[in-house]
Write a protein that holds these residues in place. Sequence first.
Motif, PDB file in Angstrom:
ATOM      1  N   VAL A  52     -54.921  14.288  11.024  1.00  0.00           N
ATOM      2  CA  VAL A  52     -53.962  14.137  12.252  1.00  0.00           C
ATOM      3  C   VAL A  52     -54.590  13.577  13.350  1.00  0.00           C
ATOM      4  O   VAL A  52     -55.064  14.120  13.943  1.00  0.00           O
ATOM      5  N   GLY A  53     -53.151  12.467  13.192  1.00  0.00           N
ATOM      6  CA  GLY A  53     -54.046  11.145  13.962  1.00  0.00           C
ATOM      7  C   GLY A  53     -54.927  10.796  14.296  1.00  0.00           C
ATOM      8  O   GLY A  53     -55.780  10.190  13.280  1.00  0.00           O
ATOM      9  N   SER A  54     -55.125  10.298  15.804  1.00  0.00           N
ATOM     10  CA  SER A  54     -57.094   9.901  15.703  1.00  0.00           C
ATOM     11  C   SER A  54     -57.723  10.614  15.844  1.00  0.00           C
ATOM     12  O   SER A  54     -58.762  11.139  16.264  1.00  0.00           O
ATOM     13  N   GLY A 123     -52.351  21.123   8.882  1.00  0.00           N
ATOM     14  CA  GLY A 123     -53.496  21.382   9.946  1.00  0.00           C
ATOM     15  C   GLY A 123     -52.172  21.027  10.900  1.00  0.00           C
ATOM     16  O   GLY A 123     -51.586  19.674  11.518  1.00  0.00           O
ATOM     17  N   GLN A 124     -52.854  21.375  12.417  1.00  0.00           N
ATOM     18  CA  GLN A 124     -52.671  21.110  13.295  1.00  0.00           C
ATOM     19  C   GLN A 124     -53.751  20.963  14.688  1.00  0.00           C
ATOM     20  O   GLN A 124     -54.800  21.514  14.487  1.00  0.00           O
ATOM     21  N   ILE A 125     -54.041  20.101  15.556  1.00  0.00           N
ATOM     22  CA  ILE A 125     -54.926  19.481  16.635  1.00  0.00           C
ATOM     23  C   ILE A 125     -53.870  19.315  17.637  1.00  0.00           C
ATOM     24  O   ILE A 125     -52.854  18.105  17.516  1.00  0.00           O
ATOM     25  N   VAL A 130     -49.914  18.142  10.941  1.00  0.00           N
ATOM     26  CA  VAL A 130     -49.641  16.675   8.977  1.00  0.00           C
ATOM     27  C   VAL A 130     -49.176  17.530   8.690  1.00  0.00           C
ATOM     28  O   VAL A 130     -50.024  19.364   8.773  1.00  0.00           O
ATOM     29  N   SER A 131     -48.477  17.935   7.682  1.00  0.00           N
ATOM     30  CA  SER A 131     -48.498  18.840   6.893  1.00  0.00           C
ATOM     31  C   SER A 131     -48.177  17.798   5.503  1.00  0.00           C
ATOM     32  O   SER A 131     -47.313  16.419   4.809  1.00  0.00           O
ATOM     33  N   VAL A 132     -48.775  18.198   3.907  1.00  0.00           N
ATOM     34  CA  VAL A 132     -48.480  17.834   2.872  1.00  0.00           C
ATOM     35  C   VAL A 132     -47.701  18.693   1.815  1.00  0.00           C
ATOM     36  O   VAL A 132     -48.685  19.709   1.568  1.00  0.00           O
ATOM     37  N   GLU A 133     -46.614  18.423   1.219  1.00  0.00           N
ATOM     38  CA  GLU A 133     -45.707  19.309   0.793  1.00  0.00           C
ATOM     39  C   GLU A 133     -45.790  18.694  -0.930  1.00  0.00           C
ATOM     40  O   GLU A 133     -46.040  17.667  -1.304  1.00  0.00           O
ATOM     41  N   SER A 145     -46.142  14.474   6.092  1.00  0.00           N
ATOM     42  CA  SER A 145     -45.189  13.868   7.696  1.00  0.00           C
ATOM     43  C   SER A 145     -45.794  14.538   8.677  1.00  0.00           C
ATOM     44  O   SER A 145     -46.895  15.196   8.372  1.00  0.00           O
ATOM     45  N   LEU A 146     -45.862  13.282   9.487  1.00  0.00           N
ATOM     46  CA  LEU A 146     -46.693  13.545  10.717  1.00  0.00           C
ATOM     47  C   LEU A 146     -45.440  13.967  11.957  1.00  0.00           C
ATOM     48  O   LEU A 146     -44.733  13.214  11.979  1.00  0.00           O
TER      49      LEU A 146
END
Length: 149
Positions: A52-54, A123-125, A130-133, A145-146
């Motif tokens: 989720v990025g850094s 998930g998200q912070i 970020v999502s993974v399909e 995708s981010l």
Amino acid sequence: MRNIRTLAAAGALTTLLAGATAAFGPTASAAPNTTPQKVCGSTYKTVNSAAVGSLGTVYLTYNASNGRNCVVTIRSTPGAAKDMSTYIYVTDTDESAGDYGRYTSYAGPAYVYGKGHCVSWGGQIANVSVSVENSNCASLKEHRSLEVR
């Protein structure tokens, strides 16, 4: 057809997250230096992850003895409570689970039965998600995708 499924999954996630927030309210977890196994359970093995990025990582775990997946979003550096979420969705069965709130260390766990099924998760912070399909499928290529808002 893919767009319809994506929209349906997004709608299901939105409904799930809204319901989870209403049902459980925003609470903060306090478990710095945690692991997916501490959150999901020691019998869950990490099978995939996405940064989720850094800010942290979303972990997809699996328990071979019961066929269930667990997903958890863990911050790199615990601290003041931030908006966080985690979700998982099984397209074939339309089963979903998630968690959303203001947390200091992690969001989740969220569990679904996933044996023999593709799963979409993420998930998200704060403002990064970020999502993974179509993850962990032999026949389909996953799509990641981010997004930074």
